[in-house]
Design an enzyme around this catalytic site. Structure first.
Site, mmCIF file in Angstrom:
data_model
loop_
_atom_site.group_PDB
_atom_site.id
_atom_site.type_symbol
_atom_site.label_atom_id
_atom_site.label_comp_id
_atom_site.label_asym_id
_atom_site.label_seq_id
_atom_site.Cartn_x
_atom_site.Cartn_y
_atom_site.Cartn_z
ATOM 1 N N HIS A 146 0.833 -1.206 0.000
ATOM 2 C CA HIS A 146 0.000 0.000 0.000
ATOM 3 C C HIS A 146 0.860 1.245 0.000
ATOM 4 O O HIS A 146 2.089 1.199 0.122
ATOM 5 C CB HIS A 146 -0.958 0.006 1.193
ATOM 6 C CG HIS A 146 -0.283 0.023 2.543
ATOM 7 N ND1 HIS A 146 0.357 1.127 3.051
ATOM 8 C CD2 HIS A 146 -0.163 -0.938 3.498
ATOM 9 C CE1 HIS A 146 0.824 0.863 4.256
ATOM 10 N NE2 HIS A 146 0.539 -0.397 4.536
ATOM 11 N N CYS A 154 3.253 -4.762 6.679
ATOM 12 C CA CYS A 154 2.993 -4.584 5.251
ATOM 13 C C CYS A 154 4.253 -4.104 4.536
ATOM 14 O O CYS A 154 5.269 -3.815 5.145
ATOM 15 C CB CYS A 154 1.877 -3.566 5.043
ATOM 16 S SG CYS A 154 0.309 -4.035 5.796
#
Length: 390
Positions: A146, A154
């Site tokens: 992202h 992430c």
């Protein structure tokens, strides 16, 4: 003249609408932005179309994300690469919810995993846990690639980078690709790098990933990935009527003869290079290594720290490790033992007041904007990242 006035009026109306009800981003959504013309032209020169299939490779230690595209001849070539803005945790796989580890392994992204309205600018879910993770008891949620450059489990990019990566995936889906593969590795799996980590607790896992890495290096085609016997297997062909089960022992399989022969030659060269790297280390040529997750026990420690932190308990500012396992500040302070004062010393100054639980939480959540994983960074500092994901 009337046409000019009409166009001007339409533009004013659009701007007024954007000012009252949204932004110009609503008119030209970020999820629909095109790739830069120079990048599209570069792909054409390499024999790629804008909608041809893609594959993504991630290397933690180098902090690189690569986008590969299929060429006219069916083989893949590197379209472009990006510096990863932030990734979370250490080298090594993700084990459990809250351990702040970014996944390593082979994952698939399908259209429903794309998120054009992510609060982290744009995102797609990596597909963790996959069949290998599940059969080995690994769990976690919302593991993404992202934007927003903030990560706790992430791989986070800048917004501008994420717009391009998202566009690569979007265009490939428009071209008919049903899913694209993500290969996430701790580092480039060269003989020198594998020799550096030969004594690491994650080495056997990395050796398993390396076979899929090698198949791609040889063929320049994403490997067919399956799971049986609780391990990854690559480019395996089954007898008619047989199937693979993630938990059951692997049945007898075969590989294409051309791949088998090519892999044997590749492996012989690798083994020689690996031994040369070990010999070099024995002669004192030792390259530094990055910190790694010390298995499930350390992952569980970090996950417990994450849960307590979320509840507002007075936890240590950095996640614990096997070498420093204390989670609560009080436990850490007690572990230091009593502090003695030499007889000739002046009267001790009053100790500073203990921080409130609220202050401790604020300190623990202090941002680390701009921080990137580096091999020289201390283990605890590298772990302190943002607050998103598993």
């Amino acid at each position: 003249m009337n046409t000019s006035f009409a166009r001007a009026g339409l533009l004013l109306a659009v701007l007024a609408f954007a000012g009252c009800n949204g932004t110009l981003e609503d008119i030209a959504p970020k999820a629909e932005k095109s790739l830069p013309p120079a990048l599209v032209q570069s792909m054409r020169v390499k024999g790629m179309t804008q909608t041809s299939p893609i594959m993504v490779r991630i290397f933690k230690e180098e902090a690189k994300l690569e986008v590969w595209k299929r060429k006219d001849n069916g083989r893949y070539d590197l379209a472009t690469s990006y510096e990863i803005c932030k990734w979370s945790g250490q080298l090594g796989p993700k084990f459990t919810e809250g351990d702040r580890q970014a996944p390593e392994g082979f994952y698939s992204v399908r259209p429903h995993q794309m998120n054009p309205t992510s609060q982290y600018h744009l995102a797609f879910n990596m597909g963790f846990p996959n069949a290998f993770d599940r059969v080995n008891g690994r769990n976690g949620t919302h593991l993404m690639v992202h934007g927003a450059c903030s990560s706790a489990g992430c791989y986070s990019m800048t917004d501008a980078q994420m717009e391009q990566i998202y566009a690569f995936a979007r265009d490939a889906f428009k071209g008919g690709q049903s899913e694209f593969q993500i290969q996430a590795f701790p580092f480039r799996m060269t003989a020198a790098n594998m020799a550096r980590y030969r004594n690491d607790p994650n080495y056997q896992f990395w050796t398993m990933l390396k076979e899929g890495y090698d198949h791609f290096e040889i063929t320049r085609v994403p490997p067919k990935v399956d799971v049986c016997g609780k391990r990854y297997v690559f480019n395996q062909e089954l007898e008619a009527g047989r199937s693979l089960s993630a938990a059951a022992a692997c049945p007898v399989t075969t590989q294409p003869e051309s791949l088998r022969v090519a892999y044997a030659g590749y492996k012989a060269k690798y083994d020689a290079a690996f031994q040369a790297a070990l010999d070099g280390q024995g002669a004192g040529k030792v390259a530094p290594v990055s910190e790694t997750i010390d298995g499930l026990k350390e992952a569980a420690l970090v996950a417990d720290w994450s849960r307590r932190r979320a509840r507002g308990e007075r936890v240590t500012p950095q996640p614990p490790t096997m070498e420093a396992p204390h989670i609560l500040l009080a436990d850490k302070e007690r572990a230091k033992g009593p502090v003695t004062t030499p007889a000739i010393a002046a009267a001790p100054t009053p100790a500073p007041a203990a921080a409130s639980p609220q202050q401790a939480v604020v300190e623990a959540a202090a941002p680390t904007d701009g921080a990137k994983p580096e091999s020289a960074r201390p283990k605890l500092t590298q772990r302190l990242l943002g607050m998103f994901g598993g």
